[in-house]
Enzyme design. Structure first.
Site, PDB file in Angstrom:
ATOM      1  N   ARG A  78      70.130 186.254  52.838  1.00 38.37           N
ATOM      2  CA  ARG A  78      70.106 185.076  53.626  1.00 38.37           C
ATOM      3  C   ARG A  78      70.767 183.862  53.175  1.00 38.37           C
ATOM      4  O   ARG A  78      70.651 183.608  51.667  1.00 38.37           O
ATOM      5  CB  ARG A  78      68.991 184.959  54.171  1.00 38.37           C
ATOM      6  CG  ARG A  78      68.399 186.038  55.130  1.00 38.37           C
ATOM      7  CD  ARG A  78      66.962 185.253  55.354  1.00 38.37           C
ATOM      8  NE  ARG A  78      65.990 185.533  54.334  1.00 38.37           N
ATOM      9  CZ  ARG A  78      65.523 184.579  53.938  1.00 38.37           C
ATOM     10  NH1 ARG A  78      65.830 183.392  54.142  1.00 38.37           N
ATOM     11  NH2 ARG A  78      64.548 184.814  52.875  1.00 38.37           N
ATOM     12  N   TYR A 218      75.390 190.262  56.482  1.00 31.33           N
ATOM     13  CA  TYR A 218      74.143 190.772  55.728  1.00 31.33           C
ATOM     14  C   TYR A 218      72.719 190.362  56.402  1.00 31.33           C
ATOM     15  O   TYR A 218      72.596 189.220  56.539  1.00 31.33           O
ATOM     16  CB  TYR A 218      74.161 190.388  54.247  1.00 31.33           C
ATOM     17  CG  TYR A 218      73.340 191.502  53.446  1.00 31.33           C
ATOM     18  CD1 TYR A 218      74.073 192.631  53.104  1.00 31.33           C
ATOM     19  CD2 TYR A 218      72.255 191.247  52.901  1.00 31.33           C
ATOM     20  CE1 TYR A 218      73.368 193.573  52.103  1.00 31.33           C
ATOM     21  CE2 TYR A 218      71.346 191.971  52.090  1.00 31.33           C
ATOM     22  CZ  TYR A 218      71.844 193.297  51.913  1.00 31.33           C
ATOM     23  OH  TYR A 218      71.265 193.944  51.072  1.00 31.33           O
ATOM     24  N   LYS A 227      65.086 187.349  61.817  1.00 31.06           N
ATOM     25  CA  LYS A 227      64.611 186.060  61.318  1.00 31.06           C
ATOM     26  C   LYS A 227      64.960 185.047  62.451  1.00 31.06           C
ATOM     27  O   LYS A 227      64.355 184.086  62.767  1.00 31.06           O
ATOM     28  CB  LYS A 227      65.045 185.539  59.935  1.00 31.06           C
ATOM     29  CG  LYS A 227      64.581 186.600  58.920  1.00 31.06           C
ATOM     30  CD  LYS A 227      63.182 186.563  58.968  1.00 31.06           C
ATOM     31  CE  LYS A 227      62.396 187.562  58.122  1.00 31.06           C
ATOM     32  NZ  LYS A 227      62.589 188.028  56.851  1.00 31.06           N
ATOM     33  N   HIS A 247      55.741 185.079  59.844  1.00 31.67           N
ATOM     34  CA  HIS A 247      56.360 185.990  59.076  1.00 31.67           C
ATOM     35  C   HIS A 247      55.160 186.961  58.295  1.00 31.67           C
ATOM     36  O   HIS A 247      54.797 186.564  57.104  1.00 31.67           O
ATOM     37  CB  HIS A 247      57.196 185.249  58.024  1.00 31.67           C
ATOM     38  CG  HIS A 247      57.999 185.873  56.997  1.00 31.67           C
ATOM     39  ND1 HIS A 247      58.343 185.276  55.772  1.00 31.67           N
ATOM     40  CD2 HIS A 247      58.597 186.950  57.037  1.00 31.67           C
ATOM     41  CE1 HIS A 247      59.200 186.130  55.236  1.00 31.67           C
ATOM     42  NE2 HIS A 247      59.238 187.119  55.722  1.00 31.67           N
ATOM     43  N   SER A 269      59.468 185.895  51.269  1.00 30.88           N
ATOM     44  CA  SER A 269      60.436 187.107  51.212  1.00 30.88           C
ATOM     45  C   SER A 269      60.191 187.800  49.781  1.00 30.88           C
ATOM     46  O   SER A 269      60.333 186.924  48.763  1.00 30.88           O
ATOM     47  CB  SER A 269      61.723 186.636  51.430  1.00 30.88           C
ATOM     48  OG  SER A 269      61.911 185.992  52.711  1.00 30.88           O
ATOM     49  N   CYS A 271      57.534 189.311  48.236  1.00 32.96           N
ATOM     50  CA  CYS A 271      56.465 188.953  47.782  1.00 32.96           C
ATOM     51  C   CYS A 271      55.280 190.097  48.246  1.00 32.96           C
ATOM     52  O   CYS A 271      54.440 189.847  47.931  1.00 32.96           O
ATOM     53  CB  CYS A 271      56.066 187.640  47.870  1.00 32.96           C
ATOM     54  SG  CYS A 271      57.185 186.302  47.146  1.00 32.96           S
ATOM     55  N   LYS A 273      55.123 192.128  51.163  1.00 30.82           N
ATOM     56  CA  LYS A 273      54.629 192.645  52.601  1.00 30.82           C
ATOM     57  C   LYS A 273      54.821 194.123  52.825  1.00 30.82           C
ATOM     58  O   LYS A 273      53.886 194.776  53.325  1.00 30.82           O
ATOM     59  CB  LYS A 273      55.147 191.831  53.740  1.00 30.82           C
ATOM     60  CG  LYS A 273      54.754 190.240  53.792  1.00 30.82           C
ATOM     61  CD  LYS A 273      55.604 189.628  54.683  1.00 30.82           C
ATOM     62  CE  LYS A 273      56.974 189.440  54.827  1.00 30.82           C
ATOM     63  NZ  LYS A 273      57.650 188.752  53.641  1.00 30.82           N
ATOM     64  N   ASN A 275      55.003 196.568  50.564  1.00 24.43           N
ATOM     65  CA  ASN A 275      54.242 197.110  49.906  1.00 24.43           C
ATOM     66  C   ASN A 275      52.723 197.397  50.507  1.00 24.43           C
ATOM     67  O   ASN A 275      51.987 198.199  50.469  1.00 24.43           O
ATOM     68  CB  ASN A 275      54.086 196.603  48.538  1.00 24.43           C
ATOM     69  CG  ASN A 275      55.389 197.243  47.669  1.00 24.43           C
ATOM     70  OD1 ASN A 275      55.226 198.311  47.100  1.00 24.43           O
ATOM     71  ND2 ASN A 275      56.452 196.659  47.777  1.00 24.43           N
ATOM     72  N   ASP A 294      57.033 192.822  58.164  1.00 23.92           N
ATOM     73  CA  ASP A 294      57.434 191.588  58.188  1.00 23.92           C
ATOM     74  C   ASP A 294      57.481 190.318  59.325  1.00 23.92           C
ATOM     75  O   ASP A 294      57.128 189.303  58.958  1.00 23.92           O
ATOM     76  CB  ASP A 294      59.334 191.798  58.366  1.00 23.92           C
ATOM     77  CG  ASP A 294      59.983 190.828  57.625  1.00 23.92           C
ATOM     78  OD1 ASP A 294      59.687 190.285  56.446  1.00 23.92           O
ATOM     79  OD2 ASP A 294      61.018 190.262  58.204  1.00 23.92           O
ATOM     80  N   ALA A 384      69.085 194.622  47.270  1.00 18.49           N
ATOM     81  CA  ALA A 384      69.629 195.723  48.019  1.00 18.49           C
ATOM     82  C   ALA A 384      68.427 196.154  48.906  1.00 18.49           C
ATOM     83  O   ALA A 384      67.287 196.135  48.658  1.00 18.49           O
ATOM     84  CB  ALA A 384      69.718 197.071  46.864  1.00 18.49           C
ATOM     85  N   ARG A 385      68.670 196.743  50.208  1.00 13.18           N
ATOM     86  CA  ARG A 385      67.640 196.984  51.008  1.00 13.18           C
ATOM     87  C   ARG A 385      67.918 198.314  51.832  1.00 13.18           C
ATOM     88  O   ARG A 385      68.921 198.930  51.646  1.00 13.18           O
ATOM     89  CB  ARG A 385      67.758 195.855  52.210  1.00 13.18           C
ATOM     90  CG  ARG A 385      67.730 194.490  51.721  1.00 13.18           C
ATOM     91  CD  ARG A 385      66.577 194.023  52.326  1.00 13.18           C
ATOM     92  NE  ARG A 385      66.060 192.721  51.826  1.00 13.18           N
ATOM     93  CZ  ARG A 385      65.089 192.048  51.853  1.00 13.18           C
ATOM     94  NH1 ARG A 385      63.904 192.659  52.720  1.00 13.18           N
ATOM     95  NH2 ARG A 385      64.479 191.068  51.376  1.00 13.18           N
TER      96      ARG A 385
END
Ligand code: GTP
Ligand code: SPV
Ligand code: MN
Length: 601
Positions: A78, A218, A227, A247, A269, A271, A273, A275, A294, A384-385
């Site tokens: 972003r 992206y 978002k 969020h 972001s 941090c 979530k 997981n 998210d 990477a996502r």
């Protein structure tokens, strides 16, 4: 260029038709395709991405029906510097957002938009954020020239004819324009694997519920449902209508007796979530299930409680660090039907990223160069996502698509703080919890372009996502809390990222966070012990279940220590932070700050 024929237009809604026609006239695409949301269409999109050289198929024996996409190195996250809230009044955007007047921004973008889709297909994507027909859900119509964006929207949202049917003749939909900003001289002209433009704009017009995005393909720059719609535009709608767009992940916790609590958690972001949303508790008898990772929309139900839905249908998750040890349920979700972006490719046609397993050798890195372990550069980009269907998650909760939503019992705030903030504390009240959210700080991550590691205030993890003046947003939290009264969720502040002076994490984190969740659950039930401290309620001696936990001696007392000096040192920076909101800072938050100062002595 485009293998797909135009399909039938399944709406007579004049507002939708006019919106699409205006977009077509401006962008001047080669052709227009209305997306119907079918599986067949999704497969065609993947195929066209492979044909265009944007994507390649992964080894079907390893990752069935999955593709790998590598973006342009200048388009990997972003772009907060180029994100604008174009409210009519600058004051409505507030000190935390970039602002430009709506007319001025539209003039700038209309010039860039003119002919920007030449030689390309303009996809029309009707999508629903939230279960179709849910009173908490909302609809958008997006046009884009990125097949990658459309394929992602297919996974992340509910797309297609059924959305148009649900919209009917209503004009209540978010209008999204998106182009990568790379027109072609002709449909057969040579293209690049990842078209984008050096110039980028992610612009929002909150009053007219419009999003105009330019130049990036992206993530949150291009998947407008995420978002742009579900947070920046929706936060404004939520303020106007008395609900909340946050969020936050949504998690269902079941204790050994079968009682259930629903928890929402706002972390910035990258941090934690995704997981936390999928964690496997390490305490016997406890169960955790996922509703969302998210975004969370919450409205008051008839019983006066806050009910939450996950507006999305997929996970656009951070790949690096994801492993069988850290997030087994994510790894299981990733077995098939995935879009991988900017990860590494192994010799045998599978994916790899830092932290997944022992490094493979040799491999191709995210920039398509050959890569060997120890080369000194990461094989996968830090941002990477994976894009994964939520329904594939082995612990997705059965009620995750319930249009009524789930009643939230607890809200967690948290961020990356190496010091000062303890492992967990409970707010003294909703107002105090709002204060804790408003002063949240976290080290910057790779989810946004810019310097990583810098500590910044990120109130409620919404700094890059609040579509209006943050001072008004704080007031909205207080107002909502007054409306909900005693039925509001309890608020907690957590920090998995406290470090030792040597720079090591003091808390094992991940699955072991279930110990903190258990305490939170039992605080909601009124059974776990807590002690009052100047910064909130902390677990009483023995209240945190540490059975079987292997933790360095002294680490726990450090994790639960009230760092009075650290907090006192922060007071001036909190005052400075609050001062930026001027007259819009709710008096209640200044009172909370004064009260904290007094309690610290
Ligand atoms: P966005 O998708 O950007 O909103 O991020 P997110 O909040 O969902 O973050 P995610 O769960 O993907 O985690 C990001 C990074 O934090 C990963 O590299 C994780 O390995 C790491 N992480 C997650 N939970 C923990 C934890 O409890 N402790 C530590 N030390 N690291 C964690
Ligand atoms: C985030 O940055 O918080 C994300 C990824 O969830 S993006 O969709 O790019 O915003
Ligand atoms: Mn996020």
């Amino acid at each position: 260029m485009n293998a797909m024929p135009p399909v039938e237009v399944k709406t007579t809604n004049p507002a939708v038709l006019a919106f699409v026609e205006e977009a077509r006239a401006l962008f001047k695409p080669e052709n227009v395709r209305w997306c119907n949301g079918t599986k067949w269409e999704y497969q065609e999109l993947l195929k066209s991405l492979v044909d265009a050289g944007t994507a390649q198929w992964l080894n079907p024996a390893k990752r069935p029906n999955s593709i790998l996409v590598r973006s342009d190195p200048a388009d990997v996250a972003r772009v907060e510097d180029q994100t604008f809230i174009c409210s009519r009044s600058k004051d409505d955007a507030g000190p935390t957002n970039n602002w430009a007047g709506p007319d001025e921004m539209k003039r700038t973008l209309a010039q860039l938009y003119d002919g920007a889709m030449a030689g390309r297909t303009m996809y029309v994507v009707p999508y629903s954020m939230g279960p179709i027909g849910s009173p908490i859900a909302g609809i958008g119509v997006m046009v884009t020239d990125s097949a990658y964006a459309v394929a992602n929207m297919h996974i992340m949202t509910r797309v297609g004819d059924r959305v148009l049917a649900a919209l009917g003749q209503s004009t209540d939909f978010v209008r999204g324009l998106h182009t990568v900003g790379y027109p072609l001289a002709s449909p057969s002209a040579a293209d690049v694997p990842w078209p984008c433009n050096k110039t980028k704009y992610i612009s929002h017009f909150p009053e007219t519920r419009e999003i105009w995005s330019y130049g990036s393909g992206y993530g949150g720059n291009a998947l407008l449902g995420k978002k742009c719609h579900a947070l920046r535009i929706a936060s404004v709608k939520a303020r106007d209508e008395g609900w909340m767009a946050e969020h936050m992940l949504i998690l269902k916790l079941t204790n050994p007796e079968g009682r259930v609590k629903y928890v929402a958690a706002a972390f910035p972001s990258a941090c934690g979530k995704t997981n936390l949303a999928m964690l496997v508790p390490t305490i016997p008898g406890w169960k955790a299930e996922t509703l969302g990772d998210d975004i969370c929309w919450m409205k008051f139900g008839a019983d006066g409680r806050l009910y939450a839905i996950n507006p999305e249908t997929g996970f656009f998750g951070v790949a690096p660090g994801t492993s069988n040890e850290s997030n087994l349920n994510a790894m299981k979700t990733l077995h098939a039907n995935i879009i991988y972006s900017n990860v590494a490719l192994t010799d045998d046609g599978d994916v790899w990223w830092e932290g997944m397993s022992e490094p493979p050798a040799p491999a191709i890195d995210w920039m398509r160069r050959s890569w060997t372990p120890g080369s000194g550069r990461p094989a996968a980009h830090p941002n990477a996502r994976f894009t994964a269907p939520a329904a594939q998650c082995p612990v997705i909760a059965k009620e995750w698509e319930d249009p009524a939503g789930v009643p939230i019992d607890a809200i967690l705030f948290g961020g990356r703080r190496a010091s000062v903030v303890p492992l967990v504390s409970e707010a003294l009240s909703w107002r105090h919890g709002t204060f804790l959210g408003s002063i949240m700080a976290s080290e910057k991550t790779a989810a946004a372009a810019g310097k990583v590691g810098e500590l910044r205030r990120d109130p409620m993890a919404m700094l890059p996502f609040c579509g209006y003046h943050m001072g008004d947003y704080f007031q909205h939290w207080i107002t909502v809390g007054e409306k909900g009264g005693s039925k509001m969720p309890k608020i907690f502040y957590v920090n998995w990222f406290r470090k030792s002076p040597e720079g090591k994490f003091l808390w094992p984190g991940y699955a072991e966070n279930s110990r903190v969740l258990k305490w939170i659950f039992e605080r909601c039930e009124g059974t776990a012990g807590a002690v009052d401290t100047p910064i909130g309620k902390l677990p009483a001696e023995g209240a945190l279940d540490l059975n079987g936990l292997n933790i360095a001696p002294g680490a726990l007392s450090e994790l639960l220590r009230v760092d009075r000096d650290g907090w006192r040192t922060e007071l001036p920076s909190i005052r400075e932070h609050f001062a930026t909101f001027g007259a819009k800072l709710p008096a209640a938050l200044n009172e909370e700050l004064d009260a904290l100062g007094q309690r610290l002595g």
